[in-house]
Design an enzyme around this catalytic site. Structure first.
Site, PDB file in Angstrom:
ATOM      1  N   PHE A   1       1.260 -17.302  50.094  1.00  0.00           N
ATOM      2  CA  PHE A   1       2.352 -16.341  50.108  1.00  0.00           C
ATOM      3  C   PHE A   1       2.213 -15.384  51.292  1.00  0.00           C
ATOM      4  O   PHE A   1       1.104 -14.996  51.662  1.00  0.00           O
ATOM      5  CB  PHE A   1       2.324 -15.464  48.846  1.00  0.00           C
ATOM      6  CG  PHE A   1       2.721 -16.130  47.574  1.00  0.00           C
ATOM      7  CD1 PHE A   1       4.034 -16.088  47.125  1.00  0.00           C
ATOM      8  CD2 PHE A   1       1.776 -16.768  46.786  1.00  0.00           C
ATOM      9  CE1 PHE A   1       4.399 -16.676  45.930  1.00  0.00           C
ATOM     10  CE2 PHE A   1       2.130 -17.356  45.578  1.00  0.00           C
ATOM     11  CZ  PHE A   1       3.444 -17.308  45.154  1.00  0.00           C
ATOM     12  N   ASP A   2       3.344 -14.961  51.823  1.00  0.00           N
ATOM     13  CA  ASP A   2       3.415 -13.710  52.566  1.00  0.00           C
ATOM     14  C   ASP A   2       3.330 -12.582  51.527  1.00  0.00           C
ATOM     15  O   ASP A   2       3.460 -12.833  50.325  1.00  0.00           O
ATOM     16  CB  ASP A   2       4.739 -13.671  53.335  1.00  0.00           C
ATOM     17  CG  ASP A   2       5.013 -12.311  53.942  1.00  0.00           C
ATOM     18  OD1 ASP A   2       4.150 -11.804  54.690  1.00  0.00           O
ATOM     19  OD2 ASP A   2       6.087 -11.748  53.665  1.00  0.00           O
ATOM     20  N   LEU A   3       3.139 -11.336  51.993  1.00  0.00           N
ATOM     21  CA  LEU A   3       3.021 -10.218  51.055  1.00  0.00           C
ATOM     22  C   LEU A   3       4.262  -9.335  51.070  1.00  0.00           C
ATOM     23  O   LEU A   3       5.046  -9.328  50.128  1.00  0.00           O
ATOM     24  CB  LEU A   3       1.772  -9.392  51.376  1.00  0.00           C
ATOM     25  CG  LEU A   3       1.494  -8.209  50.440  1.00  0.00           C
ATOM     26  CD1 LEU A   3       1.254  -8.682  49.009  1.00  0.00           C
ATOM     27  CD2 LEU A   3       0.302  -7.397  50.944  1.00  0.00           C
ATOM     28  N   ASP A   4       4.473  -8.564  52.153  1.00  0.00           N
ATOM     29  CA  ASP A   4       5.598  -7.627  52.223  1.00  0.00           C
ATOM     30  C   ASP A   4       6.925  -8.358  52.130  1.00  0.00           C
ATOM     31  O   ASP A   4       7.198  -9.296  52.883  1.00  0.00           O
ATOM     32  CB  ASP A   4       5.565  -6.853  53.540  1.00  0.00           C
ATOM     33  CG  ASP A   4       4.520  -5.751  53.553  1.00  0.00           C
ATOM     34  OD1 ASP A   4       4.219  -5.209  52.483  1.00  0.00           O
ATOM     35  OD2 ASP A   4       4.007  -5.434  54.637  1.00  0.00           O
TER      36      ASP A   4
ATOM     37  N   ILE B   1       5.305 -19.518  51.331  1.00  0.00           N
ATOM     38  CA  ILE B   1       6.510 -18.800  50.925  1.00  0.00           C
ATOM     39  C   ILE B   1       6.566 -17.466  51.665  1.00  0.00           C
ATOM     40  O   ILE B   1       5.612 -16.686  51.621  1.00  0.00           O
ATOM     41  CB  ILE B   1       6.524 -18.547  49.412  1.00  0.00           C
ATOM     42  CG1 ILE B   1       6.494 -19.861  48.634  1.00  0.00           C
ATOM     43  CG2 ILE B   1       7.763 -17.735  49.018  1.00  0.00           C
ATOM     44  CD1 ILE B   1       6.480 -19.682  47.127  1.00  0.00           C
TER      45      ILE B   1
END
Length: 268
Positions: free
Chosen positions: A54-57, A210
């Site tokens: 995953f990306d975070l922000d 994602i």
């Protein structure tokens, strides 16, 4: 802590693995009823998926208001002018130090003042403005119950990333974090995503990435991962679809993600 694949940051590996083991014998991945407006639209790729990055922000944590407030304050304070939000959003998804060069006019001093002012304001208003996306924890819990290892590749500095994860209660679900202060390259370069695959010990085509920004999708595609556009983030849908993601998720609901995961036949 050092990761087993080159000394990059890793954390919570044991905790995340223990959570997966504890949940794997509980509720099945496929359960409950799914509303008709929660759907996943495939764009063509089929793979045997073993890991999820995953990306975070903007993907796991709703930091849009926090980021824009910090940008507005820093540019107004240091430059003495208001910059349109569209311009401020344009580089979100890259490391902060890279973004600040857009307004520094080549000056290291101005760059550093922008950078420091942003971080100071961000720290002050962090707890007021950071939010969770609906159902994010439920999504991660279901994926953990399916026995699927999870990791994060972010453009956020590791200290701030951990703080965001702790604030929203999601830090225990991830085996590692790849951040710009722990790995030399940054998105849209595919190297940090490839490093995430290396930490997992899988090939890129066995891994989903994602993210909610064009830089996420560019990095994931160049790495060879299955790419998924998170359409609930800060970027317009047309900007993300222009990157030709393999899939797009319309909502951060556990139902949408479970439908997506089911298409790859995840199981414990």
């Amino acid at each position: 802590p050092k990761s087993p694949a080159g000394g990059r940051l890793a954390f919570n590996h044991g905790r995340a693995a223990a959570r997966r083991e504890a949940q794997c014998s509980q509720a099945p991945l496929w359960s409950g009823h799914f509303r008709g407006d929660l759907r996943v639209i495939g764009m063509g790729k089929t793979s045997s998926i073993k890991r999820l990055l995953f990306d975070l922000d903007g993907t796991l944590v709703d930091t849009g208001a926090l980021i824009l407030a910090s940008f507005r304050y820093a540019t107004k304070t240091v430059l003495g002018r208001d910059i349109p939000d569209e311009e401020l959003r344009a580089k979100i998804g890259q490391p902060l130090t890279v973004q600040m060069w857009d307004w520094a006019d080549g000056s290291q001093e101005v760059h550093d003042k922008l950078f420091d002012t942003y971080l100071e304001h961000n720290d002050r208003v962090h707890s007021q403005l950071i939010r969770s996306f609906p159902d994010t924890t439920a999504v991660l819990g279901k994926l953990a119950a399916a026995g699927l290892p999870l990791g994060i590749v972010t453009s956020k500095r590791s200290e701030n990333a951990r703080r965001a994860m702790e604030s929203t209660g999601i830090e225990g679900y991830f085996d590692f974090l790849v951040a710009p202060d722990t790995f030399p390259a940054h998105k849209p370069d595919p190297a940090p995503v490839l490093h995430g695959c290396e930490l997992f010990g899988v090939s890129p085509d066995e891994c989903i990435y994602i993210g909610d920004s064009p830089y996420d999708l560019q990095a994931g595609r160049s790495a060879g991962c299955v790419t998924v556009a998170a359409l609930w983030g800060m970027f317009a849908r047309q900007e993300l679809l222009a990157e030709h993601p393999d899939y797009r998720l319309l909502y951060p609901s556990y139902a949408a993600v479970l439908v997506f995961c089911h298409s790859f036949r995840f199981s414990c």
